[in-house]
Scaffold this active site. Structure first.
Site, short mmCIF file in Angstrom:
data_model
loop_
_atom_site.label_atom_id
_atom_site.label_comp_id
_atom_site.label_asym_id
_atom_site.label_seq_id
_atom_site.Cartn_x
_atom_site.Cartn_y
_atom_site.Cartn_z
N ASP A 26 -10.38 -4.29 -4.49
CA ASP A 26 -9.74 -3.34 -3.58
C ASP A 26 -10.48 -2.00 -3.70
O ASP A 26 -10.44 -1.35 -4.74
CB ASP A 26 -8.27 -3.19 -3.96
N SER A 37 0.84 -1.19 0.00
CA SER A 37 0.00 0.00 0.00
C SER A 37 0.88 1.25 0.00
O SER A 37 1.64 1.47 -0.94
CB SER A 37 -0.97 -0.04 1.19
N HIS A 90 -8.08 -5.10 -0.44
CA HIS A 90 -6.91 -4.26 -0.29
C HIS A 90 -5.82 -4.93 0.54
O HIS A 90 -4.63 -4.82 0.22
CB HIS A 90 -7.29 -2.92 0.36
#
Length: 262
Positions: A213, A111, A243
């Site tokens: 996601d 991320s 995610h």
């Protein structure tokens, strides 16, 4: 260091001040081959996440070095989360990499950590240390998220709150407590945007991206691929992946991608 040993504290001194980072540095075993691994966690995440621990455990079985750490204001490191910015967390990453790793490294960014990984690769190459980069594995890469995935999505009331009061408390989908999105985070993020032009990773890249996601849409990952035109890049799209990509099968994909580079 066993993968479940408590972290140690690394003093860091940069132009942004002095602080201590919680680090876990597994050394390479005698006779261990291949590059080391550096885990770069996500926004509000830490080195105890399931993916980070699984990666460290895999490194132990292979005999290669693995470095995990908490950014300032995250996990067991010094500082307040709301004082953090992309530039500060990039400084943390570079300080940890330079102090606690040697030789080529595979940067594994999740991320926000994927954005930090690309920024760190650029900084290392710019300092004549491109040979430190063995490759990058990026999980749900939230590159430029402060602008593309936050500011551009915020409505006028939220933007006004941030501009006038310096922060907005954003509800979290992962817990009951909201977290601050600060004006400093947004403004500093603009100094580190990558998607406005070609991006160099200075090594091969493998991206893992869930197609369910909601935080980092898969189209955002494809946009990143388009900008990585000068280095080898591959992407695995996971149709039912969210995610976090923290299911057993997702972690297995992460380990397989790291194994290809390491």
């Amino acid at each position: 260091m066993p993968h479940d040993a408590p972290p140690t504290m690394l003093p860091v001194r940069t132009v942004r001040g002095e602080r201590r980072l919680a680090v876990s540095a597994r050394p390479a075993a005698d006779g261990g081959a291949g590059p080391g691994l550096v885990w770069l966690g996500g926004f509000k995440s830490d080195q105890t996440s399931g993916k980070a621990v699984a990666l460290d455990h895999w490194a132990g079985g292979r005999g290669c070095a693995c470095l995990r750490f908490d950014y300032s204001g995250h996990g067991a490191s010094d500082g307040r989360f709301e004082d953090g910015t992309i530039g500060l967390w990039l400084d943390d990453a570079l300080a940890a990499i330079r102090a606690l790793s040697a030789g080529p490294q595979v940067l594994v960014g999740s991320s926000m950590g994927a954005w930090i990984a690309l920024l760190a690769a650029r900084a290392l190459a710019g300092a004549g240390e491109a040979d430190r980069i063995a490759g990058l594995v990026l999980v749900a890469p939230a590159v430029d998220f402060t602008e593309a995935l936050m500011w551009e999505r915020f409505g006028p009331e939220v933007r006004r709150e941030i501009e006038e009061n310096g922060r907005w408390m954003r509800p979290s989908p992962y817990g009951p407590e909201p977290y601050p999105v600060t004006r400093a985070l947004i403004e500093d993020g603009r100094d580190h945007l990558l998607l406005g032009g070609p991006i160099r990773s200075h090594g091969p890249v493998h991206i893992l991206q869930g197609m369910r996601d909601e935080d980092v849409p898969w189209a955002h990952a494809m946009r990143l691929v388009e900008h990585l035109a000068s280095d080898p890049v591959s992407i695995t799209l996971i149709k039912d992946g969210d995610h976090r990509l923290s299911r057993d099968e997702d972690v297995a994909r992460l380990i397989a991608a790291v194994d290809l580079l390491a």
